[in-house]
Scaffold this motif. Structure first.
Motif, PDB file in Angstrom:
ATOM      1  N   UNK A   1       7.416 -52.357 -26.223  1.00 37.80           N
ATOM      2  CA  UNK A   1       8.636 -52.209 -27.023  1.00 37.80           C
ATOM      3  C   UNK A   1       9.477 -51.041 -26.514  1.00 37.80           C
ATOM      4  N   UNK A   2       9.976 -51.138 -25.274  1.00 38.03           N
ATOM      5  CA  UNK A   2      10.797 -50.038 -24.745  1.00 38.03           C
ATOM      6  C   UNK A   2      12.115 -49.924 -25.504  1.00 38.03           C
ATOM      7  N   UNK A   3      12.623 -48.732 -25.558  1.00 39.92           N
ATOM      8  CA  UNK A   3      13.867 -48.440 -26.273  1.00 39.92           C
ATOM      9  C   UNK A   3      15.045 -49.018 -25.484  1.00 39.92           C
ATOM     10  N   UNK A   4      15.719 -50.002 -26.047  1.00 34.89           N
ATOM     11  CA  UNK A   4      16.842 -50.631 -25.351  1.00 34.89           C
ATOM     12  C   UNK A   4      18.008 -49.673 -25.174  1.00 34.89           C
ATOM     13  N   UNK A   5      18.114 -48.691 -26.045  1.00 38.59           N
ATOM     14  CA  UNK A   5      19.196 -47.714 -25.920  1.00 38.59           C
ATOM     15  C   UNK A   5      19.056 -46.907 -24.626  1.00 38.59           C
ATOM     16  N   UNK A   6      17.810 -46.643 -24.229  1.00 36.66           N
ATOM     17  CA  UNK A   6      17.583 -45.913 -22.978  1.00 36.66           C
ATOM     18  C   UNK A   6      18.024 -46.766 -21.795  1.00 36.66           C
ATOM     19  N   UNK A   7      17.685 -48.047 -21.809  1.00 33.81           N
ATOM     20  CA  UNK A   7      18.130 -48.926 -20.725  1.00 33.81           C
ATOM     21  C   UNK A   7      19.654 -48.990 -20.671  1.00 33.81           C
ATOM     22  N   UNK A   8      20.295 -49.122 -21.804  1.00 35.14           N
ATOM     23  CA  UNK A   8      21.752 -49.186 -21.817  1.00 35.14           C
ATOM     24  C   UNK A   8      22.368 -47.906 -21.262  1.00 35.14           C
ATOM     25  N   UNK A   9      21.786 -46.780 -21.642  1.00 35.23           N
ATOM     26  CA  UNK A   9      22.297 -45.500 -21.146  1.00 35.23           C
ATOM     27  C   UNK A   9      22.095 -45.386 -19.631  1.00 35.23           C
ATOM     28  N   UNK A  10      20.927 -45.795 -19.158  1.00 37.17           N
ATOM     29  CA  UNK A  10      20.637 -45.745 -17.721  1.00 37.17           C
ATOM     30  C   UNK A  10      21.586 -46.659 -16.952  1.00 37.17           C
ATOM     31  N   UNK A  11      21.799 -47.857 -17.443  1.00 36.54           N
ATOM     32  CA  UNK A  11      22.680 -48.798 -16.751  1.00 36.54           C
ATOM     33  C   UNK A  11      24.112 -48.264 -16.700  1.00 36.54           C
ATOM     34  N   UNK A  12      24.557 -47.616 -17.772  1.00 39.34           N
ATOM     35  CA  UNK A  12      25.906 -47.051 -17.773  1.00 39.34           C
ATOM     36  C   UNK A  12      26.027 -45.912 -16.762  1.00 39.34           C
ATOM     37  N   UNK A  13      25.025 -45.065 -16.714  1.00 44.21           N
ATOM     38  CA  UNK A  13      25.063 -43.941 -15.775  1.00 44.21           C
ATOM     39  C   UNK A  13      24.954 -44.419 -14.329  1.00 44.21           C
ATOM     40  N   UNK A  14      24.085 -45.402 -14.085  1.00 42.91           N
ATOM     41  CA  UNK A  14      23.981 -45.936 -12.732  1.00 42.91           C
ATOM     42  C   UNK A  14      25.280 -46.619 -12.320  1.00 42.91           C
ATOM     43  N   UNK A  15      25.882 -47.356 -13.244  1.00 41.24           N
ATOM     44  CA  UNK A  15      27.150 -47.998 -12.927  1.00 41.24           C
ATOM     45  C   UNK A  15      28.208 -46.991 -12.520  1.00 41.24           C
ATOM     46  N   UNK A  16      28.260 -45.888 -13.236  1.00 38.31           N
ATOM     47  CA  UNK A  16      29.225 -44.835 -12.881  1.00 38.31           C
ATOM     48  C   UNK A  16      28.902 -44.261 -11.501  1.00 38.31           C
ATOM     49  N   UNK A  17      27.632 -44.006 -11.247  1.00 40.67           N
ATOM     50  CA  UNK A  17      27.237 -43.472  -9.935  1.00 40.67           C
ATOM     51  C   UNK A  17      27.553 -44.458  -8.822  1.00 40.67           C
ATOM     52  N   UNK A  18      27.252 -45.737  -9.056  1.00 43.10           N
ATOM     53  CA  UNK A  18      27.544 -46.753  -8.043  1.00 43.10           C
ATOM     54  C   UNK A  18      29.027 -46.738  -7.674  1.00 43.10           C
ATOM     55  N   UNK A  19      29.892 -46.649  -8.653  1.00 42.18           N
ATOM     56  CA  UNK A  19      31.328 -46.711  -8.372  1.00 42.18           C
ATOM     57  C   UNK A  19      31.829 -45.443  -7.704  1.00 42.18           C
ATOM     58  N   UNK A  20      31.215 -44.317  -8.035  1.00 40.35           N
ATOM     59  CA  UNK A  20      31.568 -43.075  -7.329  1.00 40.35           C
ATOM     60  C   UNK A  20      31.158 -43.177  -5.862  1.00 40.35           C
ATOM     61  N   UNK A  21      29.930 -43.643  -5.605  1.00 40.65           N
ATOM     62  CA  UNK A  21      29.452 -43.766  -4.223  1.00 40.65           C
ATOM     63  C   UNK A  21      30.291 -44.789  -3.469  1.00 40.65           C
ATOM     64  N   UNK A  22      30.705 -45.858  -4.133  1.00 38.76           N
ATOM     65  CA  UNK A  22      31.553 -46.865  -3.499  1.00 38.76           C
ATOM     66  C   UNK A  22      32.831 -46.216  -2.946  1.00 38.76           C
ATOM     67  N   UNK A  23      33.435 -45.341  -3.713  1.00 39.54           N
ATOM     68  CA  UNK A  23      34.646 -44.655  -3.239  1.00 39.54           C
ATOM     69  C   UNK A  23      34.325 -43.659  -2.135  1.00 39.54           C
ATOM     70  N   UNK A  24      33.223 -42.956  -2.288  1.00 40.47           N
ATOM     71  CA  UNK A  24      32.814 -41.973  -1.279  1.00 40.47           C
ATOM     72  C   UNK A  24      32.550 -42.640   0.073  1.00 40.47           C
ATOM     73  N   UNK A  25      31.997 -43.845   0.062  1.00 36.57           N
ATOM     74  CA  UNK A  25      31.686 -44.547   1.301  1.00 36.57           C
ATOM     75  C   UNK A  25      32.931 -44.863   2.130  1.00 36.57           C
ATOM     76  N   UNK A  26      34.098 -44.906   1.499  1.00 40.67           N
ATOM     77  CA  UNK A  26      35.330 -45.184   2.228  1.00 40.67           C
ATOM     78  C   UNK A  26      35.552 -44.168   3.335  1.00 40.67           C
ATOM     79  N   UNK A  27      35.134 -42.922   3.100  1.00 42.93           N
ATOM     80  CA  UNK A  27      35.351 -41.851   4.078  1.00 42.93           C
ATOM     81  C   UNK A  27      34.068 -41.411   4.774  1.00 42.93           C
ATOM     82  N   UNK A  28      32.959 -42.083   4.474  1.00 42.59           N
ATOM     83  CA  UNK A  28      31.693 -41.698   5.102  1.00 42.59           C
ATOM     84  C   UNK A  28      31.469 -42.535   6.347  1.00 42.59           C
ATOM     85  N   UNK A  29      31.278 -41.872   7.468  1.00 42.00           N
ATOM     86  CA  UNK A  29      31.047 -42.570   8.724  1.00 42.00           C
ATOM     87  C   UNK A  29      29.594 -43.017   8.781  1.00 42.00           C
TER      88      UNK A  29
END
Length: 216
Positions: A121-149
């Motif tokens: 019975x894992x806490x679904x709120x923790x999963x939701x919070x993790x997914x939101x934070x990962x989504x934000x990180x993914x989109x930040x890295x996506x922009x950063x990759x534009x200038x990363x060789x």
């Protein structure tokens, strides 16, 4: 001879292994948790949390994967520099290393830890919070990759990014609108030093509490 203590399914052990493999640095690997009491005791005493990976280099003991890579760069430099020699560029590299450890890897591990604590019975709120934070990180890295060789070389950045993105994508898949990040993850997993870690870890996939997906 260098000795690295860790486990082949451990993301932070991968981080150190990738650096060693990329430069063909001679070392012996000591798998923790397989009945060698001396190895387990050495790791338990090496740092305040008793966690792996730990590197032994003669009389010097280094714990924490980033510090191990810094040590290798300084004392066992190979053909692929793990950090830039320019101090300003090295600061940027260390900053990006922190992004992958703190904002991808450690975030992902929150939902894994919750599943271990409460398997039925894992806490679904923790999963939701993790997914939101990962989504934000993914989109930040996506922009950063534009200038990363992106190169075939392995630096501290790739050592941090490969294991964190490998496991984070299992927990919360990288979305289609982060196409650069999806392509970079595939590029990282195809690097010989990373592919070796992926293959060596296959026998332990059943350890992943959330169920390892049938891919990668």
């Amino acid at each position: 001879m260098l000795r690295l203590y860790g486990h082949t399914f451990s993301s932070y052990t991968w981080k150190a292994l990738i650096a060693l493999y990329a430069n063909d640095t001679p070392f012996t690997f000591h798998q923790i948790g397989e009945g060698n009491a001396d190895d387990d005791a050495f790791v338990a005493a090496a740092g305040p949390s008793g966690q792996f990976p730990v590197l032994s280099d003669g009389a010097v003991t280094v714990f924490e994967a980033t510090s191990i890579i810094e040590h290798l760069h300084l004392h066992h430099r190979g053909p692929q520099p793990l950090l830039p020699d320019d101090p300003a560029l090295a600061i940027r590299t260390r900053m990006w290393d922190r992004v992958f450890d703190l904002h991808v890897m450690n975030v992902m591990q929150d939902v894994v830890a919750e599943k271990i604590r409460h398997p039925d019975n894992p806490d679904l709120a923790i999963r939701e919070r993790v997914e939101a934070r990962l989504g934000r990180s993914y989109r930040w890295i996506e922009q950063w990759l534009t200038d990363y060789t992106r190169r075939d070389a392995v630096t501290l950045v790739e050592c941090a990014a490969a294991p964190s993105l490998f496991y984070a994508d299992w927990v919360h898949p990288i979305p289609d609108d982060c196409s650069q990040l999806r392509a970079w993850r595939a590029h990282l997993l195809a690097l010989p030093a990373v592919a070796r870690c992926v293959d060596d870890a296959r026998p332990y996939r059943h350890y992943f509490p959330l169920g390892a997906p049938d891919r990668d």
